[in-house]
Design an enzyme around this catalytic site. Structure first.
Site, mmCIF file in Angstrom:
data_model
loop_
_atom_site.group_PDB
_atom_site.id
_atom_site.type_symbol
_atom_site.label_atom_id
_atom_site.label_comp_id
_atom_site.label_asym_id
_atom_site.label_seq_id
_atom_site.Cartn_x
_atom_site.Cartn_y
_atom_site.Cartn_z
ATOM 1 N N LYS A 1 5.141 -8.460 3.669
ATOM 2 C CA LYS A 1 4.673 -7.157 4.133
ATOM 3 C C LYS A 1 5.111 -6.989 5.593
ATOM 4 C CE LYS A 1 0.167 -5.108 5.332
ATOM 5 N NZ LYS A 1 -1.276 -5.147 5.030
ATOM 6 N N ARG B 1 -12.024 -4.820 3.951
ATOM 7 C CA ARG B 1 -12.487 -4.375 5.267
ATOM 8 C C ARG B 1 -13.903 -3.811 5.218
ATOM 9 N NH1 ARG B 1 -7.268 -1.167 7.899
ATOM 10 N NH2 ARG B 1 -5.713 -2.785 7.463
ATOM 11 N N GLU C 1 -4.031 -1.432 -3.822
ATOM 12 C CA GLU C 1 -4.516 -2.537 -2.984
ATOM 13 C C GLU C 1 -5.837 -2.115 -2.355
ATOM 14 O OE1 GLU C 1 -3.531 -4.202 1.468
ATOM 15 O OE2 GLU C 1 -1.825 -3.661 0.192
#
Length: 208
Positions: free
Chosen positions: A129, A46, A42
């Site tokens: 998640k 950011r 993943e």
């Protein structure tokens, strides 16, 4: 038709969570992760290079690459256009869920409460998640949420280290565990790809 997230993982129970400052690291990073036995990764949105990192790692071909920290429908579109095979969000957002469905990729929204979990189920999402897992209470929190929602599958992420893996992966509701310790921005800045390979192999060994 949207692919199931478990199908995308193809049995992998380790999800390296990567914040990659520069696309220049992408190829070496993919090599190190694959050499350590990782099968998916993943890439978090950011950094300013995140879209290019997803594209480079997806083109590398050694890993199934997804995008994390997806906050908007536009980011979802950019990630999938770059080659992301799945999307992960830190929270629950209807627009991100809707965009993923339109794009035909699985999405794993973040939840921290039973209310958010019920919203996810209402939206047709049964893999979530748990984030941030350790600050929320770790295994105690996961067990508390899993009990009333037995058909939900969790991907706990946040504050997790290698020592936490056996407990999380031993719970029947846990599909996989996400971890950022495997390849930190510091590792990448210092070019420590052998260490990334070692940490990946160690973590993969704990998942089998």
């Amino acid at each position: 038709m949207t692919t199931n997230f478990a199908t995308v993982l193809a049995g992998s129970r380790l999800l390296p969570v990567l914040t990659v400052p520069s696309v220049a690291s992408a190829g070496h990073l993919a090599d190190a992760l694959a050499a350590g036995g990782a099968r998916c990764a993943e890439v978090t949105f950011r950094t300013s290079d995140a879209e290019r990192v997803v594209k480079a790692m997806a083109a590398h071909g050694a890993l199934t690459v997804g995008a994390g920290t997806v906050l908007t429908a536009k980011q979802a579109e950019q990630a999938v256009a770059a080659g992301a095979r799945f999307l992960v969000s830190p929270g629950f957002d209807d627009e991100v869920i809707g965009a993923a469905r339109e794009l035909g990729v699985p999405v794993v929204p973040g939840v921290a409460t039973a209310t958010e979990l019920m919203r996810a189920l209402k939206a047709g999402v049964d893999t979530v998640k748990l984030f941030p897992a350790e600050p929320l209470g770790g295994m105690a929190m996961l067990r508390a949420l899993a009990a009333p929602f037995p058909r939900v599958r969790f991907v706990p992420t946040g504050g997790i280290g290698p020592g936490h893996l056996p407990a999380y992966l031993g719970h029947p509701s846990v599909l996989a565990v996400g971890g950022s310790w495997i390849a930190t921005p510091g590792h990448l800045e210092r070019g420590e790809y052998d260490e990334i390979r070692r940490l990946t192999a160690e973590a993969v060994g704990r998942t089998t």
